[in-house]
Motif scaffolding. Structure first.
Motif, PDB file in Angstrom:
ATOM      1  N   UNK A   1       0.836  -1.199   0.000  1.00  0.00           N
ATOM      2  CA  UNK A   1       0.000   0.000   0.000  1.00  0.00           C
ATOM      3  C   UNK A   1       0.873   1.253   0.000  1.00  0.00           C
ATOM      4  N   UNK A   2       1.905   1.251   0.818  1.00  0.00           N
ATOM      5  CA  UNK A   2       2.795   2.410   0.900  1.00  0.00           C
ATOM      6  C   UNK A   2       3.466   2.674  -0.446  1.00  0.00           C
ATOM      7  N   UNK A   3       3.891   1.622  -1.116  1.00  0.00           N
ATOM      8  CA  UNK A   3       4.549   1.759  -2.423  1.00  0.00           C
ATOM      9  C   UNK A   3       3.652   2.502  -3.414  1.00  0.00           C
ATOM     10  N   UNK A   4       2.378   2.167  -3.408  1.00  0.00           N
ATOM     11  CA  UNK A   4       1.467   2.808  -4.361  1.00  0.00           C
ATOM     12  C   UNK A   4       1.056   4.209  -3.913  1.00  0.00           C
ATOM     13  N   UNK A   5       0.928   4.426  -2.612  1.00  0.00           N
ATOM     14  CA  UNK A   5       0.642   5.798  -2.184  1.00  0.00           C
ATOM     15  C   UNK A   5       1.814   6.717  -2.505  1.00  0.00           C
ATOM     16  N   UNK A   6       3.023   6.170  -2.532  1.00  0.00           N
ATOM     17  CA  UNK A   6       4.174   7.001  -2.875  1.00  0.00           C
ATOM     18  C   UNK A   6       4.106   7.505  -4.320  1.00  0.00           C
ATOM     19  N   UNK A   7       3.513   6.726  -5.199  1.00  0.00           N
ATOM     20  CA  UNK A   7       3.325   7.231  -6.561  1.00  0.00           C
ATOM     21  C   UNK A   7       2.486   8.496  -6.533  1.00  0.00           C
TER      22      UNK A   7
ATOM     23  N   UNK B   1       7.601   7.158 -14.237  1.00  0.00           N
ATOM     24  CA  UNK B   1       7.581   6.184 -13.154  1.00  0.00           C
ATOM     25  C   UNK B   1       6.255   5.425 -13.146  1.00  0.00           C
ATOM     26  N   UNK B   2       5.156   6.119 -13.390  1.00  0.00           N
ATOM     27  CA  UNK B   2       3.849   5.462 -13.417  1.00  0.00           C
ATOM     28  C   UNK B   2       3.798   4.381 -14.490  1.00  0.00           C
ATOM     29  N   UNK B   3       4.471   4.620 -15.628  1.00  0.00           N
ATOM     30  CA  UNK B   3       4.510   3.578 -16.672  1.00  0.00           C
ATOM     31  C   UNK B   3       5.186   2.313 -16.154  1.00  0.00           C
TER      32      UNK B   3
ATOM     33  N   UNK C   1      12.743   2.186  -7.388  1.00  0.00           N
ATOM     34  CA  UNK C   1      13.742   3.237  -7.215  1.00  0.00           C
ATOM     35  C   UNK C   1      13.240   4.563  -7.781  1.00  0.00           C
ATOM     36  N   UNK C   2      12.512   4.508  -8.885  1.00  0.00           N
ATOM     37  CA  UNK C   2      12.050   5.727  -9.542  1.00  0.00           C
ATOM     38  C   UNK C   2      11.036   6.495  -8.723  1.00  0.00           C
ATOM     39  N   UNK C   3      10.119   5.777  -8.047  1.00  0.00           N
ATOM     40  CA  UNK C   3       9.089   6.490  -7.279  1.00  0.00           C
ATOM     41  C   UNK C   3       9.707   7.210  -6.090  1.00  0.00           C
TER      42      UNK C   3
END
Length: 539
Positions: free
Chosen positions: A294-300, A358-360, A375-377
């Motif tokens: 969840x944290x990984x996606x909220x970081x986007x 990064x979203x891609x 790494x990109x996010x």
């Protein structure tokens, strides 16, 4: 003695040299860099065109103003003394939420269409320009979906509601709702980012658990459930805590709402669990590993939101200078003002381009995509949020005294500017995560080096800066240099994306001003094609 009557019918002044109301402004049609990036990264242009047109209307801007003017109100008890633990919002808040959920903000990434994460990220960018507070509950709902994969049973019950495009704020169990939102409650007083210091306890109770403890920050407490961390006999574990049960409220007490600097439309609360019913998500003792999805996606989203805030502030500044005359000339025509605006535009284009690149990677299925996403996010979140407060301030200054007045959205943008840099890991946490990722995942370093190498030869200043970076840090830096290292990498990565994909004036302008010898103050640039950069803001 005759006293002449006051000539009150005479006007005291005429209103001149003031910009007209913005009216309806199509956020998609007026943003060439966004349209180009969506075509390049594979987003859903038709959906974004509709979303940008809806959000940019005068009605939506008015709703944003009302949602920030009339703050959420905590209702702890009803008049008979029964606990309610509910938050009451202005109708404008629900209007904005309905537009976001209905437009696919939380759902589009999981519906199987092309470029779902790119499209979602662009929606974050667009929505942040209008009312960023309502982004929080929708972002967490979007990000909770992959975390639910840790339990087939919970995913079967909750996932269809989270990806529904129906906004349903009613107080009912999730099974009875047309759509649901899901929040997160991790932080405790004593721990902060050190969640392993959490003291909330979980005790087994048949097929579920009971939680007792506090959470210092619970964003969007009117969500239908929360992912939370608590200690079991086997260590820190992740739980899903439903907000509403059959015939009763779960034992989640809202103690008070946070009085925050910004993000006013969104309620953030301190909560306590008093034997609250919860369901284990993932394995006992593996709570961080479970919730990190969840944290990984909220970081986007925390990487994309500052791009939207900067674009919103720049849009207000542009509207002002296009309709304002100073010293017998249009403000937009004055060279120093044009230099400032062009410099701001480079930050906006860079943040947007890097975020969508990064979203891609989030949309990709190859291991290299996943490695670049990790790494990109972190790099995009770090750089975009460090630039956001400066850009919003400079845009505010363009309006002079009016930029400091609440009748404009500039104070809202400025108050919001620091938040995404604090959420989901503040600057130091992100920099340390970057070092850990590069140390533990060789593929992340490889794909990052490939991205940087791809722009070699496009600009001599870029080549020199990349060479200097590699010579300064042939390996990982000392921890004390992690911010310097992260900034250098993030600026180089942004320049690489722009040099390869943006018009020459933007790519070389960014490389020259961020990697060359320009000053550190906004507008202290030279050797850039100001007219070409500003021309992209006209359509």
């Amino acid at each position: 003695m005759h006293i002449p009557s006051p000539q009150s019918h005479l006007p005291t002044h005429d209103v001149t040299n003031q910009p007209p109301e913005r009216g309806d402004a199509d956020l998609w049609a007026q943003d060439a860099p966004l349209r180009e990036a969506i075509a390049r990264e594979g987003g859903q242009a038709e959906a974004l065109a509709a979303y940008g047109a809806t959000l940019g209307t005068a009605a939506m801007r008015a709703a944003a103003r009302e949602a920030n003017r009339v703050l959420p109100e905590l209702r702890t008890f009803d008049r008979a003394g029964r606990r309610l633990d509910e938050v009451q919002f202005h109708p404008a808040y629900h209007q904005l939420m309905a537009a976001g959920i209905g437009g696919g903000y939380a759902a589009v990434a999981w519906e199987g269409g092309t470029g779902g994460h790119v499209t979602h990220a662009a929606m974050v960018y667009l929505h942040s320009q209008i009312e960023p507070g309502t982004c929080c509950p929708m972002t967490m709902t979007y990000a909770a979906v992959p975390a639910l994969a840790a339990s087939e049973t919970l995913a079967a019950e909750w996932r269809p509601k989270l990806v529904s495009r129906a906004y349903d704020p009613s107080v009912r169990p999730v099974a009875e709702k047309a759509g649901a939102t899901l929040g997160m409650a991790m932080t405790e007083k004593q721990g902060g980012s050190d969640v392993r210091a959490n003291a909330t306890r979980a005790e087994p109770a048949g097929d579920h658990w009971r939680l007792t403890g506090h959470k210092w920050f619970c964003s969007a407490p009117m969500s239908d459930g929360f992912l939370t961390l608590a200690q079991t006999a086997n260590g820190l574990s992740c739980f899903l805590v439903p907000r509403w049960l059959e015939g009763e409220r779960n034992a989640i007490h809202l103690m008070r709402l946070k009085d925050k600097l910004g993000n006013k439309a969104n309620a953030s609360a301190e909560i306590e669990y008093h034997g609250a019913l919860a369901y284990l998500l993932g394995e006992e003792g593996q709570g961080v590993r479970t919730i990190i999805e969840m944290v990984h996606h909220t970081r986007l989203d925390t990487a994309m939101a500052p791009a939207g805030l900067m674009r919103g502030a720049l849009g207000e500044a542009l509207h002002w200078v296009r309709h304002r005359r100073v010293f017998q000339r249009g403000l937009i025509d004055q060279p120093l003002m044009r230099a400032v605006l062009a410099d701001l535009a480079l930050d906006v284009e860079g943040a947007l381009a890097l975020g969508l690149r990064v979203a891609r990677a989030f949309d990709g299925t190859a291991e290299a995509d996943r490695a670049f996403a990790r790494i990109g996010v972190a790099l995009a979140k770090f750089l975009n949020n460090k630039r956001c407060p400066q850009v919003t301030y400079e845009a505010m200054e363009v309006l002079g005294g009016m930029g400091y007045v609440e009748e404009t959205p500039m104070p809202m943008y400025y108050r919001e500017a620091p938040l995404n840099g604090i959420w989901e890991g503040s600057g130091n946490v992100i920099c340390l995560d970057i070092l850990r990722t590069l140390a533990k995942e060789p593929l992340a370093g490889e794909v990052l080096r490939d991205e940087l190498a791809a722009a070699r030869g496009a600009d001599a200043r870029y080549d020199a800066a990349l060479k200097a970076h590699l010579e300064r840090w042939p390996g990982l830096p000392a921890e004390a240099e992690a911010r310097w290292f992260a900034e250098s990498l993030a600026v180089l990565l942004t320049a690489s994306v722009l040099l390869r994909h943006a018009p020459e004036a933007v790519g070389t302008g960014y490389a020259g001003s961020r990697l060359g010898e320009s000053g550190r103050i906004t507008g202290a640039i030279g050797g850039v094609d100001v007219a070409a950069i500003l021309g992209r803001l006209e359509h």
